[in-house]
Design a protein around this motif. Sequence first.
Motif, short mmCIF file in Angstrom:
data_model
loop_
_atom_site.label_atom_id
_atom_site.label_comp_id
_atom_site.label_asym_id
_atom_site.label_seq_id
_atom_site.Cartn_x
_atom_site.Cartn_y
_atom_site.Cartn_z
N LYS A 1 112.47 3.97 11.56
CA LYS A 1 111.79 4.82 10.59
C LYS A 1 110.66 4.06 9.91
CE LYS A 1 115.86 4.17 7.67
NZ LYS A 1 116.89 4.93 6.94
N THR B 1 108.92 3.60 6.17
CA THR B 1 109.17 3.90 4.78
C THR B 1 108.16 3.14 3.93
OG1 THR B 1 110.82 3.82 3.04
CG2 THR B 1 110.95 2.09 4.67
N LYS C 1 107.54 7.48 -3.30
CA LYS C 1 108.27 6.93 -2.14
C LYS C 1 108.41 7.98 -1.04
CE LYS C 1 111.00 3.52 -4.66
NZ LYS C 1 109.94 2.50 -4.48
N TYR C 2 108.43 7.47 0.20
CA TYR C 2 108.61 8.37 1.33
C TYR C 2 109.37 7.66 2.44
CZ TYR C 2 105.36 5.74 4.18
OH TYR C 2 104.79 4.73 4.92
N THR C 3 109.97 8.40 3.32
CA THR C 3 110.59 7.84 4.52
C THR C 3 110.36 8.80 5.67
OG1 THR C 3 112.31 6.77 3.22
CG2 THR C 3 112.73 7.01 5.58
N GLU D 1 111.55 9.68 9.12
CA GLU D 1 112.70 9.41 9.99
C GLU D 1 112.33 9.68 11.44
OE1 GLU D 1 115.56 8.38 8.70
OE2 GLU D 1 115.49 8.96 6.58
N ALA E 1 113.68 -0.22 9.95
CA ALA E 1 112.73 0.48 9.09
C ALA E 1 111.47 -0.38 8.92
CB ALA E 1 113.34 0.76 7.73
N THR F 1 107.70 -0.95 7.10
CA THR F 1 107.16 -0.59 5.79
C THR F 1 105.65 -0.36 5.88
OG1 THR F 1 108.84 -1.95 4.78
CG2 THR F 1 107.01 -1.28 3.37
#
Lengths: 287, 242
Positions: free
Chosen positions: B35, B37, B199-201, B203, B233, B235
């Motif tokens: 992911k 993020t 903030k976001y992620t 997926e 993850a 960044t």
Amino acid sequence: MRTTLLTWSLLLSVAVMLALPSISRAQLTTEDIASRDNMESHVAGYTGHVHDAAYDYRRYCVGCHGEMGDGNGEVAQWLEPPMWPKPRDFQLGIFKCRSTPTGTLPTDDDLFDTIARGLDRSAMPIWNQFTKYQRANLVAYVKHFSPRFVSEKPGTPIVIPPEPEVTPERIKNGREVFARVQCWKCHGVQGMANGPSASTLTDDLGYKIVPFNFTDGTRPKCGDTDRDIYRIFMTGLDGTPMPSFADNIKPDEAWDLVFYLRTFMQQKSKAKEVAKTLSLKPVSANP
Amino acid sequence: MKNRINVGAVVSALVLVCCGALLLSQKVNAAGEGKITGTVKFEGTPPHMRGIDMSKDPWCVKANANTPQHLQTTEVGAGGGLEYVAVYIDGWSGPANVETSTPVFDQKNCMYVPHVMAVDPGQTFKVMTSDQTAHNIHPEPNPMVNIPWNQSQPPGAPPIEKSWKNPEMIPVQCNIHPWMHGWHVVVKGPVAVTDENGKYTIENVPPGSYTVKAWHEPDTTETTKVTVAAGQAATADFSFKK
């Protein structure tokens, strides 16, 4: 060797960037428009051709609608909304007066009718001095400005059931519909175009626009027969704040609303006669 | 204030539901997806977000009596996080419709919830109304890219199901309530919208190198590159200034 590769890839990426179509609103090139010179219309028993309309378009239409059909003709700058709405941008393929659902292209018949009918409260006159053949050609000419008439089919016209008999019950129910879907938000509780949202309306191009005033004796923009009024609120006037109510008004109720709207209008009608006996009060603006 | 929390609650509930859905779906595709993020910050002093005068519609005033609404065009949270930024993968070449959910665009208390809704081209979404006042939902895409439409939603109206054909950032407005502005972000592939902390992620991103884009209304875009490893993850942080 490496430098050559780098240079080539740079050149290639620049070429790709240039080739990408710019996503600004329309503004097509003359070549793009000319590529649709074989556009046809099929209406009133005629097949309309672009080249057969070229003379009429340049003679009668170009002043407002422009050489490119983008609504930027020489005269357009003097048209000041909301009193004088700006001409359509034909390149976008968005039209107010349609028999087809919101978000779809009009039929050839719709464009054919609009030319003859003109648009009340605008600089678009009634062009009924054209023959049907001339109008059919002009429909093809209007269509050839927009690539949408190549990539999309016109929408399927909405089904309008036969007009029922006007009864007091129908007019009363029409009043209920008027209250429920809140036509008064823009058109006002007495149809005088003075609803709470009337003063801030703008069209899709950002120009000021006013709702229809049912009481001042003018004609609805897309025709003044009962069927025309039915069609207007069931398809919406695309490009304007007037939405489609097709999902929220049943066909039979739609006729009731037409009859209720008739009671606001100066034009004589059966509904107006029947309403005289009802002493209807305006709907409440406080839900 | 309470309303902001409500919006937050709705967003977090949505995120939770999405996470749940993703956990379930990941059992199906065991590709070891990673992911992306990060946090989107706003640099400098954020512009003042004017309060909204809803006096045009008494129902709207009443609905927001305790928590007056304000514009959401540059929503900066505590710590400088920028909300309503859509983060997506540029030039996505994977499957077109990675999301299997049906996003909902609600008209609630005379505001759009969410203010920014992300969908794939072709993905079905629902437009619904929770309000006891009439709205008209009027997206205004470039007609050369997507087709504009305009439909009414009086109180109690059933949801409208729609989809967009092509990628585009589409402004949506209500003509009856001219302060109502929202966005349909139509992008191909995985996408996320930042929360109130910026903030976001994203997926479900297969391992690989990507160009990640962050979009903030009306038309500001920031770009960065990131490499996602299997099951990890990566960044990618962004900052915007106005």
